[in-house]
Design an enzyme around this catalytic site. Structure first.
Site, PDB file in Angstrom:
ATOM      1  N   VAL A 315     -10.507 123.262 -44.014  1.00 52.88           N
ATOM      2  CA  VAL A 315     -11.088 124.127 -42.709  1.00 52.88           C
ATOM      3  C   VAL A 315     -10.674 125.661 -43.377  1.00 52.88           C
ATOM      4  CG1 VAL A 315     -11.106 124.997 -40.511  1.00 52.88           C
ATOM      5  CG2 VAL A 315     -10.348 122.604 -41.182  1.00 52.88           C
ATOM      6  N   GLU A 374     -26.536 124.459 -47.661  1.00 57.66           N
ATOM      7  CA  GLU A 374     -26.841 123.454 -48.346  1.00 57.66           C
ATOM      8  C   GLU A 374     -28.273 123.228 -48.673  1.00 57.66           C
ATOM      9  OE1 GLU A 374     -24.410 121.007 -48.981  1.00 57.66           O
ATOM     10  OE2 GLU A 374     -23.034 122.166 -47.985  1.00 57.66           O
ATOM     11  N   ASP A 385     -20.915 120.204 -39.649  1.00 56.29           N
ATOM     12  CA  ASP A 385     -19.893 120.693 -40.543  1.00 56.29           C
ATOM     13  C   ASP A 385     -18.713 121.288 -39.824  1.00 56.29           C
ATOM     14  OD1 ASP A 385     -18.861 121.079 -43.467  1.00 56.29           O
ATOM     15  OD2 ASP A 385     -19.170 123.122 -42.707  1.00 56.29           O
ATOM     16  N   LYS A 389     -14.563 120.622 -38.994  1.00 55.43           N
ATOM     17  CA  LYS A 389     -13.628 121.289 -39.110  1.00 55.43           C
ATOM     18  C   LYS A 389     -12.660 121.255 -37.865  1.00 55.43           C
ATOM     19  CE  LYS A 389     -15.709 123.995 -42.822  1.00 55.43           C
ATOM     20  NZ  LYS A 389     -16.644 125.214 -43.067  1.00 55.43           N
TER      21      LYS A 389
END
Ligand SMILES: NC(=O)c1ccc[n+]([C@@H]2O[C@H](COP(=O)([O-])OP(=O)(O)OC[C@H]3O[C@@H](n4cnc5c(N)ncnc54)[C@H](OP(=O)(O)O)[C@@H]3O)[C@@H](O)[C@H]2O)c1
Length: 527
Positions: A315, A374, A385, A389
């Site tokens: 993170v 991405e 994502d 985190k």
């Protein structure tokens, strides 16, 4: 100090302390609950040895007298065994002695000048390298210690002992899995700093394996600056078990496995690596976001094997976030809320979209061309994502949430979710009306931010985890965010309404690799 010559049967190192090794010895062991409290057992054992003129180099016996071990020359071990079986034949018959056995796979190490008061450090280094002494013995003045170890552990044990008692350079053997953006940068950073770290800290960083999803290049003396051509030309098909076996066969100590993949499958190797003496450092988030049961299982295995698993870059990339949260939590500071912009990609998109006169798709295309997203930007836009985190931070606070309990606002309109990647990339303008209307419906002076928020009663088993698009005043801490920075606001009881704020580059190969390197150095400090 002399160097160990393995062909010699007895080797002596000279220095402040002295180290000698006997590797042609066997351990003869007599065990049985009938030995408890019986007088004269030792005398009978020694009379057998004396009658056959077998000299005993080490004897070890628990105060409960349930087992007595003697170390004798290997050539005489069988004779000692037969003598003892004969002498204790009655006890063997009646079960007072359960067995007399010989173990030939042993070696004895004696360290003279070793104070018992400082021996714990060496003992702990041995245990961390998966060397558990079979016998341990000291003389009463307390400055000489003998250890019996498995012969297969001898070389590794000597490496560890030499560093500890003679202050030799400590070698750290690193296997890097994944040499893409982060892994490749990490390898360069290690190679560039290795000399300096050796001079300043007496630590030799030895990358003995570099692997991608199919190939490995492996060399116990270390892989150098030609690693890219090495893996391209000499890379071999492998399994992670091959790397583990290689480390064992070559007696490599102080092992660290670094996971710079984004692979679910690779995470399946963690437990095996830990059980085989590796500490683990990971930029890969997956292990911390699978089921809570797996999360606990890894930590139990780490505890059992006295190993570490560090993942500061999971993170906020190189930002010191997880370390800070761990310290606050450990010190008893009550964290009441964590909130922030966790994704560099989404930070860039909304920081620009909010204040520039551009359509959403124009800003998204810029982010794609800068390499921030991405390959399929929907992986960023779906919010998973950020949710991962957030879950990692929540679990640092001992919360037991599962991934599917996170409320995630998916930024992709439903009708665009099932398109192929190419078709999605060709139709990015279909996002524009949706985001234009969101932008225009804000209060004047506000900007959009995609945030993760952990709240609720964080003293309970589970917290409230939400990932969502919010509109905030442009002059607030979140509103002032620039570029592709991340920001984390940590609210605690003592700090009240003024959170601890950690802000900076939250992505990028260079800062992430530096963070992974930091974790490697932290683990070395614990070794
Ligand atoms: N880039 C960042 O800013 C950043 C920030 C924080 C965290 N991270 C994390 O860092 C990790 C690496 O990111 P990256 O950007 O370096 O990715 P990348 O450039 O795609 O590199 C991934 C590497 O992992 C290898 N790999 C894939 N599956 C493997 C397996 N099963 N066993 C061994 N190697 C395998 C790949 O090899 P092949 O070529 O053979 O597939 C490749 O070498 C990811 O988990 C990412 O989420 C990245």
């Amino acid at each position: 100090m002399s160097i160990l010559k393995t062909e010699q049967k007895e080797v002596t190192y000279k220095g402040i302390k002295e180290l000698s090794v006997l590797d042609n010895v066997s351990l003869v062991n007599l065990e049985g609950k009938g030995l408890l409290g019986k007088a004269g057992i030792d005398a009978r054992i020694f009379s057998v040895m004396a009658a056959s003129k077998i000299s005993v180099s080490i004897i070890s016996q628990g105060s409960s007298e349930r087992g007595i071990g003697i170390v004798v020359n290997s050539e005489r071990a069988e004779e000692a065994l037969q003598g003892l079986e004969k002498e204790f034949s009655k006890e063997l018959l009646f079960g007072d002695v359960s067995k007399v056995s010989v173990d030939n796979n042993i070696a004895a190490i004696s360290i003279s000048g070793q104070e018992l008061s400082t021996f714990h450090k060496l003992y702990s280094s041995l245990i961390k390298n998966k060397i558990t002494p079979i016998l341990f013995n000291n003389i009463i003045t307390g400055n000489s210690v003998s250890l019996v170890v498995k012969k297969t552990d001898l070389k590794r044990a000597l490496n560890v002992i030499n560093v500890d008692i003679f202050g030799l350079t400590k070698k750290i053997n690193i296997a890097v899995f994944g040499h893409g953006l982060v892994g490749g940068t990490l390898i360069e950073q290690i190679l560039n700093s290795a000399k300096n770290i050796e001079v300043r800290k007496g630590i030799q960083l030895n990358i003995f394996a570099i692997a991608n999803s199919t190939k490995v290049v492996i060399n116990q003396v270390g892989i150098g600056e030609n690693w890219k051509s090495e893996i391209a030309n000499n890379g071999k098909n492998y399994t992670v078990q091959d790397v583990i076996e290689y480390a064992k066969e070559n007696h490599l100590e102080n092992l660290i496995a670094v996971d710079n993949t984004a692979s679910n499958e690779f995470v399946g190797n963690y437990i095996n690596l830990i059980e085989n003496g590796f500490d683990v450092v990971s930029s890969n988030k997956i292990a911390n976001t699978l089921s809570y049961n797996f999360y606990k299982e890894i930590r139990n295995v780490l505890e059992e094997n006295q190993k570490n698993y560090l993942y500061e870059t999971n993170v906020g990339a190189g930002l010191p976030l997880i370390d800070t949260i761990q310290l606050l939590h450990l010190s008893g500071e009550n964290i009441t809320k964590i909130k922030g912009v966790f994704s560099g990609t989404l930070s860039y998109i909304f920081n620009h979209f909010s204040v520039e006169n551009k359509s959403f798709s124009e800003v998204l295309k810029e982010a794609i061309s800068l390499g921030f997203t991405e390959p399929d930007p929907r992986e960023d836009l779906c919010g998973n994502d950020v949710a991962r985190k957030l879950l990692i931070l929540a679990r640092e606070l001992d919360l037991q949430n599962e991934f599917n309990e996170i409320e995630i606002q998916n930024l992709i309109p439903v009708e665009l979710r099932s398109l192929t990647t190419t078709s999605f990339l060709n139709n990015l303008q279909l996002l524009d009306t949706h985001y234009k209307s969101i932008k225009e419906s804000q209060e004047p002076g506000n900007v959009l931010r995609y945030i993760g928020e952990l709240s609720g009663d964080l003293q309970q088993d589970k917290g409230d985890l939400v990932v969502k698009l919010v509109s905030v005043p442009a002059n607030s801490a979140l509103g002032q965010l620039k570029g592709s920075d991340s920001i984390f606001e940590i609210y605690t009881e003592s700090y009240g309404e003024r959170p601890i704020v950690i802000q900076g580059a939250g992505a990028g190969a260079s800062v992430t690799a530096r963070g992974v390197f930091g974790d490697i150095l932290r683990i070395i400090d614990k070794k």
